[in-house]
Design an enzyme around this catalytic site. Structure first.
Site, PDB file in Angstrom:
ATOM      1  N   GLU A  38       0.790  -1.230   0.147  1.00 36.80           N
ATOM      2  CA  GLU A  38       0.008   0.043  -0.076  1.00 36.80           C
ATOM      3  C   GLU A  38       0.682   1.331  -0.141  1.00 36.80           C
ATOM      4  O   GLU A  38       0.506   2.254  -0.805  1.00 36.80           O
ATOM      5  CB  GLU A  38      -1.051  -0.107   1.198  1.00 36.80           C
ATOM      6  CG  GLU A  38      -2.048  -1.039   1.213  1.00 36.80           C
ATOM      7  CD  GLU A  38      -2.991  -0.952  -0.145  1.00 36.80           C
ATOM      8  OE1 GLU A  38      -2.756   0.064  -0.681  1.00 36.80           O
ATOM      9  OE2 GLU A  38      -3.425  -2.009  -0.184  1.00 36.80           O
ATOM     10  N   TYR A 121      -7.069   6.341   3.526  1.00 36.13           N
ATOM     11  CA  TYR A 121      -6.897   5.258   2.604  1.00 36.13           C
ATOM     12  C   TYR A 121      -6.385   3.885   2.967  1.00 36.13           C
ATOM     13  O   TYR A 121      -6.822   2.752   3.033  1.00 36.13           O
ATOM     14  CB  TYR A 121      -6.712   5.673   1.146  1.00 36.13           C
ATOM     15  CG  TYR A 121      -6.380   4.469   0.322  1.00 36.13           C
ATOM     16  CD1 TYR A 121      -7.216   3.749  -0.345  1.00 36.13           C
ATOM     17  CD2 TYR A 121      -4.995   3.831   0.396  1.00 36.13           C
ATOM     18  CE1 TYR A 121      -6.801   2.508  -1.059  1.00 36.13           C
ATOM     19  CE2 TYR A 121      -4.565   2.831  -0.261  1.00 36.13           C
ATOM     20  CZ  TYR A 121      -5.727   1.974  -1.027  1.00 36.13           C
ATOM     21  OH  TYR A 121      -5.446   1.056  -1.695  1.00 36.13           O
ATOM     22  N   ASP A 139      -9.677   5.475  -3.256  1.00 37.08           N
ATOM     23  CA  ASP A 139      -8.400   6.159  -4.043  1.00 37.08           C
ATOM     24  C   ASP A 139      -8.922   6.507  -5.541  1.00 37.08           C
ATOM     25  O   ASP A 139     -10.251   7.028  -5.567  1.00 37.08           O
ATOM     26  CB  ASP A 139      -7.355   5.074  -4.378  1.00 37.08           C
ATOM     27  CG  ASP A 139      -7.933   3.865  -5.250  1.00 37.08           C
ATOM     28  OD1 ASP A 139      -9.081   4.064  -5.466  1.00 37.08           O
ATOM     29  OD2 ASP A 139      -7.150   3.352  -6.077  1.00 37.08           O
TER      30      ASP A 139
END
Length: 348
Positions: A38, A121, A139
């Site tokens: 991520e 996020y 996103d």
DNA sequence: AAGTCGGGGAT
DNA sequence: ATCCCAGACTT
């Protein structure tokens, strides 16, 4: 059979069939691998990350391993990916995980949000994709898909993002499958519901898409406001000592290419450094090399010119290294290009 | 709310 | 050329 149920059902079914095989998409998701992925994927396309992912994890297979590493080793492993603050944040996050969370990636949104570099996020991604909790994620892909799905031609503004987050939360709760639904939304945005020329005939949600009904899918979302790129002029000094080693130095730990190594470079926003300016800066008579190129980033247009001098007595913070050592340091792509053109590093 | 932070792919 | 990308953080 309401509309949201149709959406979540169709999307999760599509994702289970069409999902790409990616290094971090293991059957049972590993929290550390997922966190690293991520960080790397923030503002970076999947194809860019794939080549860096396994080498990075081999060097730093656990949070403790990364926490023990030096900043130089971390930046070297990140070199070429850009947005180097992510690497420093991940390094600091690993230290925090080791010190405060017993070496395990936290398992709540609140704890995740205490980690540097983890925002709404990323926290939602770990909670939903790894732990199957119904936390929303938004996103760039999800934002585009949801605005088109609801046919909302809204401005690029915080109020729009609040609306999208709210919508994402309602849908992931409805879905019953937080991981497949959230990752499916991103996958749909990456493969089908692309910024331009979306492949609507292949889309599992076409029957529910209000933008498609109105023919406005190409107009949603509205383009983001982007400031003009600022120009920067860099005079990079190639100086070798009597054994052929090159003078390099580490950039400051804030700003562009923070913490990365470089051939000492004088940077100005107004105009290209003159011979007088470069000489005064390095403390010796500098002469230009026939070496120029332009390096562009999202916010900068950097004009590089190579210079040389017998020595650089005014640059006290440098260090001399061999070509072999240079290859192992954290160096930006711009400086790598410079060093190749100067024949310090081999071609490609 | 706007600016900053990389680099490359797609069009 | 322009826009965008599994965003976060600072001012």
């Amino acid at each position: 059979m309401n509309r949201d149920h149709s959406i979540t059902t169709a999307l999760t079914a599509w994702f289970r069939v069409k999902a790409r095989v990616l290094p971090w998409r293991t059957i049972e998701r590993d929290p550390w691998r997922s966190l690293v992925s991520e960080f790397m994927l923030q503002q970076t396309q999947v194809d860019r990350v794939i080549e860096k992912f396994e080498p990075f994890l081999s060097l730093f297979p656990t949070p403790e391993a990364l926490a023990r590493a030096s900043q130089d080793d971390v930046l070297a492993a990140w070199a070429g990916l850009g947005y180097y603050r992510r690497a420093r944040n991940l390094h600091a996050a690993a230290t925090s995980i080791a010190d405060r969370f017993g070496g395990s990636v936290p398992t709540s949104v609140d704890d995740l949000l205490t980690l540097p570099g983890v925002g709404r996020y990323t926290a939602g991604a770990i909670m939903s994709l790894v732990h199957h909790e119904p936390e929303p994620i938004v996103d760039g892909n999800v934002r585009r898909v949801l605005l088109r799905l609801d046919g909302e031609d809204l401005p690029d503004a915080p109020a729009t993002d609040r609306r999208v987050w709210s919508r994402a939360g309602a849908l992931v709760s409805e879905s019953g499958h937080p991981a497949a639904f959230n990752e499916g939304l991103m996958e749909l945005g990456a493969l089908i519901c692309t910024p331009r020329s979306p492949k609507c005939p292949e889309c599992p949600l076409v029957a529910m898409c209000r933008a498609h009904d109105a023919g406005t899918q190409e107009d949603i979302p509205r383009p983001k406001k982007r400031p003009n790129r600022k120009e920067l002029f860099g005079a990079a000094l190639i100086v070798r000592d009597d054994t052929g080693r090159l003078l390099i130095r580490r950039r400051p730990d804030v700003g562009l290419w923070a913490g990365m190594w470089e051939a000492p470079t004088l940077e100005q926003e107004s105009h290209p450094p003159s011979a007088e300016e470069v000489s005064a800066w390095c403390g010796a008579a500098a002469t230009p090399l026939s070496l120029r190129f332009i390096h562009q980033t999202t916010h900068r247009i950097v004009h590089f010119e190579g210079w040389t001098a017998e020595s650089a007595p005014a640059l006290a913070d440098g260090r001399a290294v061999s070509g072999e050592e240079i290859g192992r340091l954290g160096i930006s792509n711009a400086q790598r290009r410079l060093l190749r053109l100067a024949e310090v590093l081999p071609e490609a």
